[in-house]
Scaffold this motif. Structure first.
Motif, mmCIF file in Angstrom:
data_model
loop_
_atom_site.group_PDB
_atom_site.id
_atom_site.type_symbol
_atom_site.label_atom_id
_atom_site.label_comp_id
_atom_site.label_asym_id
_atom_site.label_seq_id
_atom_site.Cartn_x
_atom_site.Cartn_y
_atom_site.Cartn_z
ATOM 1 N N MET A 298 -35.277 31.594 20.352
ATOM 2 C CA MET A 298 -34.796 30.225 20.518
ATOM 3 C C MET A 298 -33.864 30.158 21.728
ATOM 4 O O MET A 298 -33.249 31.155 22.108
ATOM 5 C CB MET A 298 -34.057 29.767 19.259
ATOM 6 C CG MET A 298 -34.928 29.761 18.009
ATOM 7 S SD MET A 298 -34.018 29.283 16.524
ATOM 8 C CE MET A 298 -33.794 27.539 16.846
ATOM 9 N N HIS A 299 -33.768 28.968 22.292
ATOM 10 C CA HIS A 299 -32.915 28.777 23.461
ATOM 11 C C HIS A 299 -31.475 28.541 23.009
ATOM 12 O O HIS A 299 -31.182 27.521 22.380
ATOM 13 C CB HIS A 299 -33.405 27.595 24.279
ATOM 14 C CG HIS A 299 -32.637 27.394 25.547
ATOM 15 N ND1 HIS A 299 -32.759 28.246 26.618
ATOM 16 C CD2 HIS A 299 -31.721 26.456 25.896
ATOM 17 C CE1 HIS A 299 -31.959 27.826 27.593
ATOM 18 N NE2 HIS A 299 -31.321 26.746 27.174
ATOM 19 N N PRO A 300 -30.558 29.473 23.292
ATOM 20 C CA PRO A 300 -29.194 29.343 22.774
ATOM 21 C C PRO A 300 -28.322 28.419 23.618
ATOM 22 O O PRO A 300 -28.176 28.617 24.823
ATOM 23 C CB PRO A 300 -28.672 30.783 22.836
ATOM 24 C CG PRO A 300 -29.456 31.435 23.930
ATOM 25 C CD PRO A 300 -30.788 30.738 24.004
ATOM 26 N N ALA A 301 -27.758 27.405 22.992
ATOM 27 C CA ALA A 301 -26.821 26.517 23.674
ATOM 28 C C ALA A 301 -25.452 27.192 23.737
ATOM 29 O O ALA A 301 -25.021 27.814 22.761
ATOM 30 C CB ALA A 301 -26.717 25.193 22.928
ATOM 31 N N PRO A 302 -24.746 27.093 24.869
ATOM 32 C CA PRO A 302 -23.416 27.711 24.986
ATOM 33 C C PRO A 302 -22.453 27.270 23.888
ATOM 34 O O PRO A 302 -21.646 28.068 23.406
ATOM 35 C CB PRO A 302 -22.945 27.249 26.368
ATOM 36 C CG PRO A 302 -24.199 27.001 27.142
ATOM 37 C CD PRO A 302 -25.179 26.464 26.145
ATOM 38 N N SER A 303 -22.560 26.004 23.471
ATOM 39 C CA SER A 303 -21.641 25.495 22.456
ATOM 40 C C SER A 303 -21.831 26.182 21.116
ATOM 41 O O SER A 303 -20.857 26.447 20.393
ATOM 42 C CB SER A 303 -21.826 23.986 22.292
ATOM 43 O OG SER A 303 -23.165 23.676 21.937
ATOM 44 N N ILE A 304 -23.079 26.491 20.769
ATOM 45 C CA ILE A 304 -23.323 27.122 19.471
ATOM 46 C C ILE A 304 -22.899 28.591 19.491
ATOM 47 O O ILE A 304 -22.490 29.147 18.468
ATOM 48 C CB ILE A 304 -24.808 26.974 19.066
ATOM 49 C CG1 ILE A 304 -24.960 27.132 17.560
ATOM 50 C CG2 ILE A 304 -25.699 27.982 19.771
ATOM 51 C CD1 ILE A 304 -26.331 26.775 17.042
ATOM 52 N N ILE A 305 -22.961 29.217 20.650
ATOM 53 C CA ILE A 305 -22.473 30.594 20.785
ATOM 54 C C ILE A 305 -20.954 30.616 20.635
ATOM 55 O O ILE A 305 -20.396 31.439 19.888
ATOM 56 C CB ILE A 305 -22.893 31.190 22.139
ATOM 57 C CG1 ILE A 305 -24.411 31.277 22.239
ATOM 58 C CG2 ILE A 305 -22.270 32.572 22.334
ATOM 59 C CD1 ILE A 305 -24.904 31.634 23.626
ATOM 60 N N ALA A 306 -20.278 29.706 21.339
ATOM 61 C CA ALA A 306 -18.821 29.616 21.244
ATOM 62 C C ALA A 306 -18.397 29.293 19.816
ATOM 63 O O ALA A 306 -17.432 29.870 19.295
ATOM 64 C CB ALA A 306 -18.307 28.553 22.205
ATOM 65 N N PHE A 307 -19.124 28.385 19.183
ATOM 66 C CA PHE A 307 -18.795 27.992 17.808
ATOM 67 C C PHE A 307 -18.857 29.173 16.852
ATOM 68 O O PHE A 307 -17.899 29.460 16.124
ATOM 69 C CB PHE A 307 -19.737 26.877 17.364
ATOM 70 C CG PHE A 307 -19.957 26.795 15.891
ATOM 71 C CD1 PHE A 307 -18.893 26.650 15.020
ATOM 72 C CD2 PHE A 307 -21.241 26.862 15.361
ATOM 73 C CE1 PHE A 307 -19.100 26.571 13.650
ATOM 74 C CE2 PHE A 307 -21.454 26.786 14.004
ATOM 75 C CZ PHE A 307 -20.381 26.645 13.137
ATOM 76 N N THR A 308 -19.980 29.874 16.834
ATOM 77 C CA THR A 308 -20.166 30.940 15.854
ATOM 78 C C THR A 308 -19.254 32.143 16.110
ATOM 79 O O THR A 308 -18.819 32.800 15.169
ATOM 80 C CB THR A 308 -21.629 31.403 15.831
ATOM 81 O OG1 THR A 308 -22.054 31.750 17.160
ATOM 82 C CG2 THR A 308 -22.546 30.313 15.301
ATOM 83 N N VAL A 309 -18.962 32.419 17.381
ATOM 84 C CA VAL A 309 -18.104 33.575 17.692
ATOM 85 C C VAL A 309 -16.637 33.255 17.442
ATOM 86 O O VAL A 309 -15.945 33.958 16.691
ATOM 87 C CB VAL A 309 -18.306 34.029 19.155
ATOM 88 C CG1 VAL A 309 -17.248 35.088 19.531
ATOM 89 C CG2 VAL A 309 -19.696 34.619 19.339
ATOM 90 N N PHE A 310 -16.137 32.184 18.045
ATOM 91 C CA PHE A 310 -14.701 31.912 17.987
ATOM 92 C C PHE A 310 -14.255 31.374 16.629
ATOM 93 O O PHE A 310 -13.164 31.727 16.157
ATOM 94 C CB PHE A 310 -14.303 30.950 19.107
ATOM 95 C CG PHE A 310 -14.405 31.559 20.469
ATOM 96 C CD1 PHE A 310 -13.643 32.668 20.818
ATOM 97 C CD2 PHE A 310 -15.287 31.056 21.415
ATOM 98 C CE1 PHE A 310 -13.746 33.240 22.068
ATOM 99 C CE2 PHE A 310 -15.383 31.629 22.672
ATOM 100 C CZ PHE A 310 -14.617 32.730 22.997
ATOM 101 N N SER A 311 -15.069 30.547 15.999
ATOM 102 C CA SER A 311 -14.687 30.093 14.660
ATOM 103 C C SER A 311 -14.709 31.266 13.683
ATOM 104 O O SER A 311 -13.869 31.346 12.786
ATOM 105 C CB SER A 311 -15.608 28.978 14.178
ATOM 106 O OG SER A 311 -16.917 29.454 13.934
#
Length: 291
Positions: A1-14
């Motif tokens: 799947m094409h990863p959006a930067p926002s979803i990467i930041a969300f899952t890592v930092f949260s």
């Protein structure tokens, strides 16, 4: 799947933020006053900042509040409800630690449980997707929880916990790849089953379904070359686990070294979380000859 930067930041930092709140709820580190305020501030900055970033990849961010109403059937909604509950409980617990120099132990444990439940709900958003076999198994929630607990212990300065957890996380990440690489084939999904023409014999694509790229091809059929994926896996694990571990256990220990180790860990986490999404093979790719 094409990863959006926002979803990467969300899952890592949260995940790191809720992991830090989990550790703080267990009374680690044993601080109060302004020092405790700094720890809670960082935890909330990561947790809330990550949650806010999750709205950036929504089609209509203004409708984000409606996600809270579907908690009976949606893991996304459960995540939202649990995150609010966790932040509220930990907020009350923080008031006691910061301003009253008092630890309400049961409240802290409840808050820690809600934080871990929030991370679990986040992982189940992906683990429930049957059309992505790589995610749809028990390793996904375990992996998300390990990332959160390790990052939280790291942020809390609990080296005695973080150091062994780094090795556990690195080893389990490798195990997740070994298991995940077999999941698509094990699911039994093929171009024959996708088209329903398997009873007629071997099926091959005569022509692409579309003359130009569409939403499905952009978002669901993102392909990472095996050579590049292997390189990113090696680099990611080294930054996520091995390099930070060596910096933590090799004397002499300085706070600056610990900070460098934490930054390396976060870089590794961001890299591997991008790979988590980029390597996910959606079964819709069968219609485009991507398997």
């Amino acid at each position: 799947m094409h990863p959006a930067p926002s979803i990467i930041a969300f899952t890592v930092f949260s995940g790191i933020g809720f992991g830090l709140l989990t550790v703080l709820g267990f009374g680690k580190p044993d601080v109060s006053g302004f020092t405790a305020f700094v720890f809670f501030f960082i935890a909330y900055l990561f947790a809330v900042g990550g949650l806010i970033s999750s709205t950036f990849h929504l089609g209509n961010p203004r409708r984000a509040l409606k996600a809270f109403s579907q908690w009976k059937s949606s893991w996304l909604s459960r995540e939202g409800c649990l995150s609010v509950a966790a932040l509220m409980v930990m907020g009350v617990y923080a008031i006691g630690v910061v301003f009253l120099n008092t630890r309400w132990t049961l409240l802290g444990l409840l808050g820690s449980g809600l934080c871990l439940a929030t991370v679990f709900a986040t992982s189940m958003i992906y683990a429930q997707i049957k059309t992505v076999p790589r995610w749809s198994n028990w390793t996904t929630p375990v992996l998300f929880l390990l990332y959160a607990i390790t990052g939280g212990a790291f942020m809390a300065g609990q080296t005695s916990i973080a150091a062994p957890m780094l090795l556990v996380l690195g080893a389990f990440q490798c195990a997740t790849w070994i298991i995940g690489d077999k999941q698509f084939a094990a699911s039994g999904s093929t171009i024959e089953s996708a088209t329903g023409l398997g009873h007629m014999g071997k099926v091959r694509m005569f022509e692409a379904p579309h003359s130009s790229k569409n939403y499905l091809m952009k978002e669901m059929v993102h392909v990472v070359g095996r050579k590049h994926a292997l390189t990113l896996r090696i680099i990611g694990v080294l930054f996520l686990s091995l390099f930070p571990y060596l910096l933590l256990v090799m004397p002499p220990f300085y706070h600056l070294i610990s900070l460098v180790a934490l930054l390396l860990h976060i870089i590794g986490a961001l890299t591997l979380r991008w790979l988590f999404f980029a390597e996910a093979e959606h079964t819709v790719g069968l219609y485009y000859g991507k398997r």
